[in-house]
Design an enzyme around this catalytic site. Structure first.
Site, PDB file in Angstrom:
ATOM      1  N   HIS A 177      -4.739  -5.362  -1.926  1.00  0.00           N
ATOM      2  CA  HIS A 177      -5.669  -5.219  -0.803  1.00  0.00           C
ATOM      3  C   HIS A 177      -6.753  -6.289  -0.910  1.00  0.00           C
ATOM      4  CE1 HIS A 177      -3.697  -1.302  -1.138  1.00  0.00           C
ATOM      5  NE2 HIS A 177      -4.069  -1.047   0.100  1.00  0.00           N
ATOM      6  N   GLU A 193      -1.544  -2.385  -8.422  1.00  0.00           N
ATOM      7  CA  GLU A 193      -2.748  -2.751  -7.664  1.00  0.00           C
ATOM      8  C   GLU A 193      -3.240  -1.491  -6.975  1.00  0.00           C
ATOM      9  OE1 GLU A 193      -3.220  -2.950  -4.072  1.00  0.00           O
ATOM     10  OE2 GLU A 193      -1.273  -2.016  -3.727  1.00  0.00           O
ATOM     11  N   SER A 222       0.843  -1.187   0.000  1.00  0.00           N
ATOM     12  CA  SER A 222       0.000   0.000   0.000  1.00  0.00           C
ATOM     13  C   SER A 222       0.888   1.251   0.000  1.00  0.00           C
ATOM     14  CB  SER A 222      -0.963  -0.039   1.190  1.00  0.00           C
ATOM     15  OG  SER A 222      -2.000   0.896   1.028  1.00  0.00           O
TER      16      SER A 222
END
Length: 307
Positions: free
Chosen positions: A278, A208, A110
């Site tokens: 995620h 992503e 992230s």
């Protein structure tokens, strides 16, 4: 690239929060996984429970925890508690010589994408894009495959991802091999124009994201395309894009069509559907290791990330 040393049972790993304040309840629930299932000792960063608005402590405190963990010879690896926002704020003050001289396992994803890119390009360190403590491990739906991915830290392990894990869609045909780079798409875009700008030349680019509607993904990919990052890449690994449903259905373009628009004519391997990001399961990968992507076998092979 520098491969960090593998972990051994009884080693100590440090836990830091270099971005947002982690959920302390989930963090506490996650620690037994490291201690009891993996057989590791845990040392929490001095400021891992601090809160400064949307940040986990001040920039100086988060940077201090990061440096202390790399500096401490008793720490064999570093696991990030969570993501959110904030790693780009400390990047310009990081001592990359310290990291290069003290290579060790560094694990997260992230917002941690910014650090992955900086460590790889400034210190030549292989790092790991994988599930974090408060974000994933401390939750009830943390699954078996995601747990098993941590075993690659204890033994040099070649990884293979194929349709036995999830269905994969070919967006562009081809086969290619290169160093795997990337991570969270929005973080990669924010690196453009900085000294930490993602280098995709002859690399396997992983993307992503979470919570971004198709029009936002469109804008990110357009930025990468105009910056030459899609053209330069040897291949592209499209990970999970969770919570990407458009709020206004009647004015939306499906995410699948957005991906097709940017990738269908690239004339290099581009596959989507990888459970990387995620999501559960979360297939953890060593960034900086060598990856081979094939549209013909619908598979991704990655060399070990530790020595």
């Amino acid at each position: 690239m520098i491969l960090p040393n593998r972990l051994r049972a009884g080693d100590t790993v440090g836990v830091i929060a270099p971005a947002s304040h982690p959920n302390q309840e989930y963090l506490e629930k996650a620690l037994p996984f490291l201690q009891e299932e993996l057989g590791l000792n845990v040392q929490l960063g001095k400021y891992v429970s601090e809160k400064n608005g949307y940040l986990a402590g001040t920039d100086e405190e988060r940077l201090e925890d990061l440096h202390d963990m790399f500096k401490n010879p008793d720490i064999a690896g570093i696991i990030c508690a969570g993501g959110g926002y904030g790693t780009s704020r400390i990047s310009s003050e990081i001592n990359f010589d310290l990291i290069r001289d003290n290579p060790k396992i560094f694990w997260g994803y992230s917002d941690i994408t910014y650090l992955h890119t900086a460590f790889r390009q400034k210190a030549n360190l292989v790092t790991f894009h994988g599930p974090m403590l408060s974000s994933d491990i401390g939750k009830e739906d943390f699954d078996t495959l995601s747990r098993e991915m941590f075993q690659q830290l204890f033994e040099p392990t070649s990884l293979t991802y194929d349709e036995g894990i999830s269905p994969l869609t070919v967006l562009s045909e081809g086969e290619a091999t290169g160093e795997i780079v990337g991570g969270n798409l929005s973080l990669l875009v924010t690196s453009i124009g900085t000294e930490y700008e993602i280098d995709t030349a002859e690399k396997m680019l992983l993307i992503e994201d979470i919570g971004e509607e198709p029009y936002r993904v469109d804008s990110f990919l357009n930025q990468l395309r105009q910056a030459g990052k899609l053209h330069d890449a040897a291949g592209i690994i499209v990970g999970d894009f969770s919570k990407a449903e458009p709020k206004e259905q009647d004015a939306a373009i499906p995410l699948s069509k957005v991906l097709e628009h940017y990738f269908a004519d690239l004339h290099k391997p581009v596959l989507s559907g990888f459970k990387i990001g995620h999501c559960f399961p979360h297939f953890a990968v060593p960034l900086g290791a060598t990856a081979s992507l094939s549209s013909h076998s619908k598979s991704l092979h990655i060399t070990p990330g530790v020595k």
